[in-house]
Design a protein around this motif. Structure first.
Motif, PDB file in Angstrom:
ATOM      1  N   ARG A  34       0.841  -1.195   0.000  1.00  0.00           N
ATOM      2  CA  ARG A  34       0.000   0.000   0.000  1.00  0.00           C
ATOM      3  C   ARG A  34       0.878   1.248   0.000  1.00  0.00           C
ATOM      4  O   ARG A  34       2.062   1.185   0.358  1.00  0.00           O
ATOM      5  CB  ARG A  34      -0.923   0.038   1.224  1.00  0.00           C
ATOM      6  CG  ARG A  34      -0.198   0.055   2.550  1.00  0.00           C
ATOM      7  CD  ARG A  34      -0.874   0.919   3.609  1.00  0.00           C
ATOM      8  NE  ARG A  34      -0.674   2.352   3.409  1.00  0.00           N
ATOM      9  CZ  ARG A  34      -1.519   3.292   3.787  1.00  0.00           C
ATOM     10  NH1 ARG A  34      -2.640   2.965   4.401  1.00  0.00           N
ATOM     11  NH2 ARG A  34      -1.254   4.582   3.574  1.00  0.00           N
ATOM     12  N   LYS A  87      -3.097  12.362  -0.430  1.00  0.00           N
ATOM     13  CA  LYS A  87      -3.273  12.200   1.016  1.00  0.00           C
ATOM     14  C   LYS A  87      -4.359  13.131   1.570  1.00  0.00           C
ATOM     15  O   LYS A  87      -4.333  14.333   1.327  1.00  0.00           O
ATOM     16  CB  LYS A  87      -1.949  12.506   1.746  1.00  0.00           C
ATOM     17  CG  LYS A  87      -0.819  11.552   1.427  1.00  0.00           C
ATOM     18  CD  LYS A  87      -1.154  10.096   1.711  1.00  0.00           C
ATOM     19  CE  LYS A  87      -1.494   9.815   3.146  1.00  0.00           C
ATOM     20  NZ  LYS A  87      -1.868   8.381   3.350  1.00  0.00           N
ATOM     21  N   ASP A  99       2.378  10.518   9.192  1.00  0.00           N
ATOM     22  CA  ASP A  99       2.180   9.395  10.115  1.00  0.00           C
ATOM     23  C   ASP A  99       3.472   8.700  10.567  1.00  0.00           C
ATOM     24  O   ASP A  99       3.491   7.475  10.780  1.00  0.00           O
ATOM     25  CB  ASP A  99       1.219   8.356   9.502  1.00  0.00           C
ATOM     26  CG  ASP A  99      -0.238   8.851   9.509  1.00  0.00           C
ATOM     27  OD1 ASP A  99      -0.511   9.892  10.152  1.00  0.00           O
ATOM     28  OD2 ASP A  99      -1.089   8.196   8.885  1.00  0.00           O
ATOM     29  N   GLN A 125       3.573   6.231  13.881  1.00  0.00           N
ATOM     30  CA  GLN A 125       2.909   4.917  13.904  1.00  0.00           C
ATOM     31  C   GLN A 125       3.506   3.910  12.928  1.00  0.00           C
ATOM     32  O   GLN A 125       3.106   2.749  12.907  1.00  0.00           O
ATOM     33  CB  GLN A 125       1.415   5.074  13.619  1.00  0.00           C
ATOM     34  CG  GLN A 125       1.090   5.413  12.162  1.00  0.00           C
ATOM     35  CD  GLN A 125      -0.321   5.944  11.983  1.00  0.00           C
ATOM     36  OE1 GLN A 125      -0.921   6.476  12.898  1.00  0.00           O
ATOM     37  NE2 GLN A 125      -0.870   5.779  10.793  1.00  0.00           N
TER      38      GLN A 125
HETATM   39 MN    MN Z   1      -1.354   6.959   7.298  1.00  0.00          MN
END
Ligand code: MN
Ligand code: PEP
Length: 268
Positions: free
Chosen positions: A52, A57, A239, A242
């Motif tokens: 992915r 975005k 991000d 994470q």
């Molecule tokens: Mn993300």
């Protein structure tokens, strides 16, 4: 059979009722060829099949990185071909449906577009003949009934190849980025025939919570799991906190394979 009538009675041609758990891993955003290919190499070396990556975005703030757009799609196509991986990316705008569809193997609908019905109808149209997979994320304030009803917008032109994806809800809790509704997995299995993916990165918000949520996803019976991976998370353009490093991701897949075996399943 459950007492609740499924919104769609048709059997999708992807994933469900199999002994396989499909991993959709890759960077939050595609940032460069080198970044994407480093993750692709790791995924392929683990014998997994999908990568992915975000090209467009949906950022909360317009000043944040918006994605490389078509350039990212070109990087994904070339990297997917090079490493023998199928590619999955989010389509944010109706006007991009055909272009995105021409580059990738799977189209993602993000949580923020959960009830963007004109986008869902356009995705339905562009995937009508190709039957490419559509990964449909639950909105963070959407009920399961609304989710299944909206799914019919995607399938209405004839493509049943939909994977539902639970990615966490907005609740009063602030210790995690979103509250993962793990119960959605058995409820979706009871109420529909679609496979269900659990995105373990976006609800976690921080990488040290990701392995526990991934173990929960396997144990609860998820058909697939989404995990964000970046070669250098502190430098990520979106991000970062994470995302797992390739080494952390490799360790997690090794662990999940042992756990999946307990349930008679394979991680692919
Ligand atoms: Mn993300
Ligand atoms: C993503 O998968 O990168 C993403 C933006 O997810 P969500 O729509 O769940 O926030």
């Amino acid at each position: 059979m459950s007492e609740v009538k499924p919104v769609s009675q048709k059997l999708p041609d992807y994933g469900t009722l199999t002994d396989e758990i499909t991993i959709f891993a890759g960077p939050c955003s595609v940032e460069s060829e080198a970044q994407f290919n480093e993750v692709a190499e790791c995924i392929a070396s683990l014998g997994l099949h999908w990568i992915r990556g975000g090209a467009f975005k949906p950022r909360t703030n317009p000043h944040s990185f918006q994605g490389l757009g078509e350039e990212a799609l070109q990087i994904m196509k070339a990297g997917g071909d090079k490493y023998g991986l199928k590619t999955l990316t989010e389509v944010m705008d109706s006007e991009h449906c055909e272009m995105v569809h021409s580059y990738v193997d799977g189209l993602q609908v993000g949580a923020r577009n959960f009830q963007n019905f004109s986008l869902l109808k356009n995705i339905s149209k562009v995937t009508k003949d190709s039957h490419k997979m559509v990964l449909f994320k639950r909105g963070f304030a959407g009920t399961i009934a609304e989710w299944l009803a909206a799914t019919d917008y995607i399938t209405m032109a004839g493509n049943d190849n939909v994977v539902l994806c639970e990615r966490g809800l907005r609740t009063f809790e602030t210790a995690t980025r979103f509250t993962l509704d793990i119960s959605a997995v058995p409820v979706i299995h009871k109420q529909s025939l679609y496979p269900i993916c659990v995105d373990v990165s976006h609800p976690a918000g921080v990488r040290d919570l990701v392995p526990a949520l991934a173990r929960a996803a396997v144990a609860v019976g998820a058909d697939s799991i989404m995990i964000e991976v970046h070669p250098n998370p502190p430098a990520a353009l979106s991000d970062g906190p994470q995302q797992l490093t390739p080494a952390q991701f490799t360790d997690l897949i090794t662990e999940l394979r042992e756990l999946a075996a307990v349930f008679g399943k394979k991680i692919v």
